[in-house]
Design a protein around this motif. Sequence first.
Motif, PDB file in Angstrom:
ATOM      1  N   PRO A 244     -10.291 -21.310  -9.711  1.00 41.34           N
ATOM      2  CA  PRO A 244      -9.346 -21.288 -10.669  1.00 41.34           C
ATOM      3  C   PRO A 244      -8.291 -20.195 -10.516  1.00 41.34           C
ATOM      4  O   PRO A 244      -7.330 -20.651 -11.141  1.00 41.34           O
ATOM      5  N   SER A 245      -8.332 -19.473  -9.792  1.00 48.77           N
ATOM      6  CA  SER A 245      -7.391 -18.478  -9.475  1.00 48.77           C
ATOM      7  C   SER A 245      -6.178 -18.919  -8.767  1.00 48.77           C
ATOM      8  O   SER A 245      -5.085 -18.491  -8.659  1.00 48.77           O
ATOM      9  N   GLY A 246      -6.386 -20.003  -7.941  1.00 49.86           N
ATOM     10  CA  GLY A 246      -5.694 -20.901  -7.115  1.00 49.86           C
ATOM     11  C   GLY A 246      -5.298 -20.441  -5.793  1.00 49.86           C
ATOM     12  O   GLY A 246      -4.380 -21.189  -5.200  1.00 49.86           O
ATOM     13  N   TRP A 247      -6.005 -19.438  -5.345  1.00 51.11           N
ATOM     14  CA  TRP A 247      -5.427 -19.183  -3.633  1.00 51.11           C
ATOM     15  C   TRP A 247      -5.924 -19.756  -2.972  1.00 51.11           C
ATOM     16  O   TRP A 247      -7.045 -20.752  -3.161  1.00 51.11           O
ATOM     17  N   THR A 248      -5.201 -20.288  -1.505  1.00 49.66           N
ATOM     18  CA  THR A 248      -5.660 -21.107  -0.585  1.00 49.66           C
ATOM     19  C   THR A 248      -6.084 -20.193   0.378  1.00 49.66           C
ATOM     20  O   THR A 248      -5.898 -19.109   0.532  1.00 49.66           O
ATOM     21  N   PRO A 249      -6.990 -20.755   1.426  1.00 44.38           N
ATOM     22  CA  PRO A 249      -7.339 -19.837   2.408  1.00 44.38           C
ATOM     23  C   PRO A 249      -6.305 -19.270   3.439  1.00 44.38           C
ATOM     24  O   PRO A 249      -6.114 -18.304   3.838  1.00 44.38           O
ATOM     25  N   LEU A 250      -5.225 -20.310   3.603  1.00 46.88           N
ATOM     26  CA  LEU A 250      -4.008 -19.851   4.427  1.00 46.88           C
ATOM     27  C   LEU A 250      -3.459 -18.643   3.727  1.00 46.88           C
ATOM     28  O   LEU A 250      -2.699 -17.791   4.309  1.00 46.88           O
ATOM     29  N   GLU A 251      -3.085 -18.765   2.266  1.00 55.34           N
ATOM     30  CA  GLU A 251      -2.499 -17.606   1.583  1.00 55.34           C
ATOM     31  C   GLU A 251      -3.535 -16.472   1.590  1.00 55.34           C
ATOM     32  O   GLU A 251      -2.711 -15.273   1.867  1.00 55.34           O
ATOM     33  N   LEU A 252      -4.894 -16.427   1.724  1.00 55.88           N
ATOM     34  CA  LEU A 252      -5.701 -15.106   2.198  1.00 55.88           C
ATOM     35  C   LEU A 252      -5.582 -14.706   3.419  1.00 55.88           C
ATOM     36  O   LEU A 252      -5.117 -13.324   3.263  1.00 55.88           O
ATOM     37  N   LEU A 253      -5.171 -15.588   4.457  1.00 53.36           N
ATOM     38  CA  LEU A 253      -4.976 -15.013   5.783  1.00 53.36           C
ATOM     39  C   LEU A 253      -3.685 -14.077   5.773  1.00 53.36           C
ATOM     40  O   LEU A 253      -3.406 -13.132   6.371  1.00 53.36           O
ATOM     41  N   LYS A 254      -2.697 -14.693   5.216  1.00 52.21           N
ATOM     42  CA  LYS A 254      -1.172 -14.340   5.364  1.00 52.21           C
ATOM     43  C   LYS A 254      -1.414 -12.913   4.413  1.00 52.21           C
ATOM     44  O   LYS A 254      -0.944 -11.829   4.956  1.00 52.21           O
ATOM     45  N   HIS A 255      -2.081 -12.792   3.339  1.00 51.15           N
ATOM     46  CA  HIS A 255      -2.103 -11.662   2.475  1.00 51.15           C
ATOM     47  C   HIS A 255      -2.957 -10.682   3.031  1.00 51.15           C
ATOM     48  O   HIS A 255      -2.617  -9.245   3.271  1.00 51.15           O
ATOM     49  N   LEU A 256      -3.903 -10.828   4.048  1.00 50.38           N
ATOM     50  CA  LEU A 256      -4.515  -9.763   4.834  1.00 50.38           C
ATOM     51  C   LEU A 256      -3.612  -9.162   5.796  1.00 50.38           C
ATOM     52  O   LEU A 256      -3.629  -7.998   6.099  1.00 50.38           O
ATOM     53  N   ARG A 257      -2.815 -10.003   6.342  1.00 49.25           N
ATOM     54  CA  ARG A 257      -2.098  -9.568   7.277  1.00 49.25           C
ATOM     55  C   ARG A 257      -0.891  -8.433   6.706  1.00 49.25           C
ATOM     56  O   ARG A 257      -0.653  -7.336   7.044  1.00 49.25           O
ATOM     57  N   PHE A 258      -0.376  -8.729   5.623  1.00 48.56           N
ATOM     58  CA  PHE A 258       0.340  -7.947   4.804  1.00 48.56           C
ATOM     59  C   PHE A 258      -0.017  -6.780   4.336  1.00 48.56           C
ATOM     60  O   PHE A 258       0.302  -5.768   4.032  1.00 48.56           O
ATOM     61  N   VAL A 259      -1.522  -6.799   4.118  1.00 48.30           N
ATOM     62  CA  VAL A 259      -2.392  -5.753   3.258  1.00 48.30           C
ATOM     63  C   VAL A 259      -2.184  -4.590   4.394  1.00 48.30           C
ATOM     64  O   VAL A 259      -1.845  -3.574   4.196  1.00 48.30           O
ATOM     65  N   GLU A 260      -2.513  -5.128   5.842  1.00 42.20           N
ATOM     66  CA  GLU A 260      -2.518  -3.954   6.845  1.00 42.20           C
ATOM     67  C   GLU A 260      -1.178  -3.647   7.085  1.00 42.20           C
ATOM     68  O   GLU A 260      -0.919  -2.313   7.192  1.00 42.20           O
ATOM     69  N   LEU A 261      -0.060  -4.435   6.992  1.00 39.36           N
ATOM     70  CA  LEU A 261       1.154  -4.037   7.268  1.00 39.36           C
ATOM     71  C   LEU A 261       1.761  -2.737   6.013  1.00 39.36           C
ATOM     72  O   LEU A 261       2.110  -1.813   6.738  1.00 39.36           O
ATOM     73  N   ARG A 262       1.161  -3.155   4.897  1.00 43.09           N
ATOM     74  CA  ARG A 262       1.782  -2.332   3.571  1.00 43.09           C
ATOM     75  C   ARG A 262       1.068  -0.907   3.718  1.00 43.09           C
ATOM     76  O   ARG A 262       1.599   0.022   3.675  1.00 43.09           O
ATOM     77  N   TRP A 263      -0.187  -1.169   4.117  1.00 45.46           N
ATOM     78  CA  TRP A 263      -0.893   0.523   4.145  1.00 45.46           C
ATOM     79  C   TRP A 263      -0.756   1.173   5.258  1.00 45.46           C
ATOM     80  O   TRP A 263      -0.869   2.418   5.123  1.00 45.46           O
ATOM     81  N   LEU A 264      -0.530   0.544   6.488  1.00 45.81           N
ATOM     82  CA  LEU A 264      -0.606   1.395   7.607  1.00 45.81           C
ATOM     83  C   LEU A 264       0.950   1.655   8.078  1.00 45.81           C
ATOM     84  O   LEU A 264       1.480   2.920   8.341  1.00 45.81           O
ATOM     85  N   GLU A 265       1.782   0.481   8.323  1.00 48.56           N
ATOM     86  CA  GLU A 265       3.010   0.770   8.805  1.00 48.56           C
ATOM     87  C   GLU A 265       3.830   1.115   7.726  1.00 48.56           C
ATOM     88  O   GLU A 265       4.692   2.082   7.908  1.00 48.56           O
ATOM     89  N   TRP A 266       4.107   0.664   6.737  1.00 50.75           N
ATOM     90  CA  TRP A 266       4.993   0.706   5.540  1.00 50.75           C
ATOM     91  C   TRP A 266       4.481   2.160   4.604  1.00 50.75           C
ATOM     92  O   TRP A 266       5.283   3.052   4.484  1.00 50.75           O
ATOM     93  N   GLY A 267       3.200   2.099   4.700  1.00 54.25           N
ATOM     94  CA  GLY A 267       2.667   3.230   3.892  1.00 54.25           C
ATOM     95  C   GLY A 267       2.480   4.472   4.806  1.00 54.25           C
ATOM     96  O   GLY A 267       3.179   5.481   4.974  1.00 54.25           O
ATOM     97  N   PHE A 268       1.501   4.711   5.490  1.00 54.05           N
ATOM     98  CA  PHE A 268       1.066   5.896   6.382  1.00 54.05           C
ATOM     99  C   PHE A 268       2.259   6.251   7.408  1.00 54.05           C
ATOM    100  O   PHE A 268       2.463   7.337   7.282  1.00 54.05           O
ATOM    101  N   GLN A 269       2.702   5.182   8.150  1.00 53.76           N
ATOM    102  CA  GLN A 269       3.796   5.572   9.072  1.00 53.76           C
ATOM    103  C   GLN A 269       5.064   5.757   8.108  1.00 53.76           C
ATOM    104  O   GLN A 269       6.032   6.516   8.902  1.00 53.76           O
ATOM    105  N   GLY A 270       5.093   5.332   7.110  1.00 54.45           N
ATOM    106  CA  GLY A 270       6.645   5.383   6.611  1.00 54.45           C
ATOM    107  C   GLY A 270       7.490   4.380   7.249  1.00 54.45           C
ATOM    108  O   GLY A 270       9.066   4.843   7.160  1.00 54.45           O
TER     109      GLY A 270
END
Length: 173
Positions: free
Chosen positions: A52-78
């Motif tokens: 019902p939430s509507g997400w697709t497996p491909l969207e999940l893969l892309k999301h996980l890539r961006f989660v790592e990017l946001r937290w480590l490169e954009w966040g931790f490394q600034g």
Amino acid sequence: MADDSTIPFPSPMTPAAGRAEVFVRYLDFYRETVLAKAAGLPEAELRSSRLPSGWTPLELLKHLRFVELRWLEWGFQGRDVAEPWGDRKDDRWHVDPSESLADLTAALRAQGVRTTAVITGNDLEAVGRPGPRWAGDDPAGLERICFHLLQEYARHAGHLDVVVELAGGPVGE
């Protein structure tokens, strides 16, 4: 149930050089697990949702890539990141029709290489650099970020387990 990832589960009985190695092993395991589960689905199932939430497996893969990017490169490394929320459009996960499983797999694995470099190249006690990721709050420490990434992967791997099973794909731990 058989494990369907391409790397073995990082057993607590296997010695590690330190906590950073343990985090990297688990992140690698979960990353490859979600990729293996997605690879077991036909194209139509990758681009459609059974929930019902509507997400697709491909969207999940892309999301996980961006989660790592946001937290480590954009966040931790600034670091300056052009599109830290590039996995979202109209306030939901989004994959362009031109993006393929192969593209998203390569991007997630490449992000994993950068994630490993950040984790192994810094002290886990280090605190992230101030920047827009933190929205005015104090930056998080690297160890806390690693725990967050692991829970994100474990939770989403479980979500994908259900979707793959509903789609008649391979099941496993």
